[in-house]
Design a protein around this motif. Structure first.
Motif, PDB file in Angstrom:
ATOM      1  N   GLU A   9       6.506  -5.496 -11.203  1.00 43.96           N
ATOM      2  CA  GLU A   9       5.125  -5.911 -11.463  1.00 43.96           C
ATOM      3  C   GLU A   9       4.131  -4.809 -11.092  1.00 43.96           C
ATOM      4  N   LEU A  10       4.521  -3.893 -10.238  1.00 44.24           N
ATOM      5  CA  LEU A  10       3.639  -2.807  -9.829  1.00 44.24           C
ATOM      6  C   LEU A  10       3.535  -1.724 -10.895  1.00 44.24           C
ATOM      7  N   LEU A  11       4.493  -1.685 -11.802  1.00 41.62           N
ATOM      8  CA  LEU A  11       4.544  -0.608 -12.795  1.00 41.62           C
ATOM      9  C   LEU A  11       4.033  -1.057 -14.169  1.00 41.62           C
ATOM     10  N   LYS A  12       3.423  -2.214 -14.251  1.00 45.43           N
ATOM     11  CA  LYS A  12       2.922  -2.713 -15.550  1.00 45.43           C
ATOM     12  C   LYS A  12       1.597  -2.092 -15.880  1.00 45.43           C
ATOM     13  N   SER A  20       0.825  -1.212   0.000  1.00 47.02           N
ATOM     14  CA  SER A  20       0.000   0.000   0.000  1.00 47.02           C
ATOM     15  C   SER A  20       0.856   1.258   0.000  1.00 47.02           C
ATOM     16  N   GLU A  21       2.002   1.238   0.687  1.00 48.52           N
ATOM     17  CA  GLU A  21       2.904   2.398   0.679  1.00 48.52           C
ATOM     18  C   GLU A  21       3.454   2.637  -0.728  1.00 48.52           C
ATOM     19  N   LEU A  22       3.835   1.569  -1.389  1.00 54.68           N
ATOM     20  CA  LEU A  22       4.374   1.694  -2.745  1.00 54.68           C
ATOM     21  C   LEU A  22       3.315   2.183  -3.725  1.00 54.68           C
ATOM     22  N   LEU A  23       2.117   1.630  -3.632  1.00 54.22           N
ATOM     23  CA  LEU A  23       1.044   2.049  -4.530  1.00 54.22           C
ATOM     24  C   LEU A  23       0.667   3.507  -4.320  1.00 54.22           C
ATOM     25  N   GLU A  24       0.728   3.951  -3.075  1.00 50.10           N
ATOM     26  CA  GLU A  24       0.428   5.348  -2.774  1.00 50.10           C
ATOM     27  C   GLU A  24       1.453   6.275  -3.430  1.00 50.10           C
ATOM     28  N   LEU A  35      13.057   5.420 -10.598  1.00 50.22           N
ATOM     29  CA  LEU A  35      12.483   6.519  -9.824  1.00 50.22           C
ATOM     30  C   LEU A  35      11.741   5.990  -8.592  1.00 50.22           C
ATOM     31  N   LEU A  36      11.043   4.871  -8.743  1.00 47.16           N
ATOM     32  CA  LEU A  36      10.354   4.265  -7.600  1.00 47.16           C
ATOM     33  C   LEU A  36      11.357   3.855  -6.523  1.00 47.16           C
ATOM     34  N   GLU A  41       2.777  10.282  -7.107  1.00 44.65           N
ATOM     35  CA  GLU A  41       3.895  10.857  -7.858  1.00 44.65           C
ATOM     36  C   GLU A  41       3.797  10.574  -9.357  1.00 44.65           C
ATOM     37  N   GLY A  42       2.861   9.727  -9.748  1.00 43.59           N
ATOM     38  CA  GLY A  42       2.738   9.361 -11.160  1.00 43.59           C
ATOM     39  C   GLY A  42       3.954   8.606 -11.677  1.00 43.59           C
TER      40      GLY A  42
END
Length: 65
Positions: free
Chosen positions: A62-65, A15-19, A31-32, A24-25
């Protein structure tokens, strides 16, 4: 329900990463990593290729796909 830790070394949750990604787009893995410091210790959470034994349930790539 228990929160999923994506980066176990830095204790960074899904959830922290998705936020950060949403706020931040972020569309670039470098950058992540820079913004969150996830993937800076053992690096296994970066991608499946960095996790040869499949120890992580989900990876930054996998979060940036």
């Amino acid at each position: 329900m228990e929160e999923i830790e994506v980066c176990i070394c830095k204790r960074i949750t899904l959830s922290e990463l998705l936020e950060v990604i949403d706020n931040e787009g972020i569309k670039d893995i470098r950058l992540l990593i820079e913004k969150t410091k996830a993937g800076t210790v053992c690096k296994m959470c970066i991608s499946p290729e960095d996790d040869p034994y499949g120890e992580r349930d989900i990876h930054l790539s996998e979060l940036l796909k």
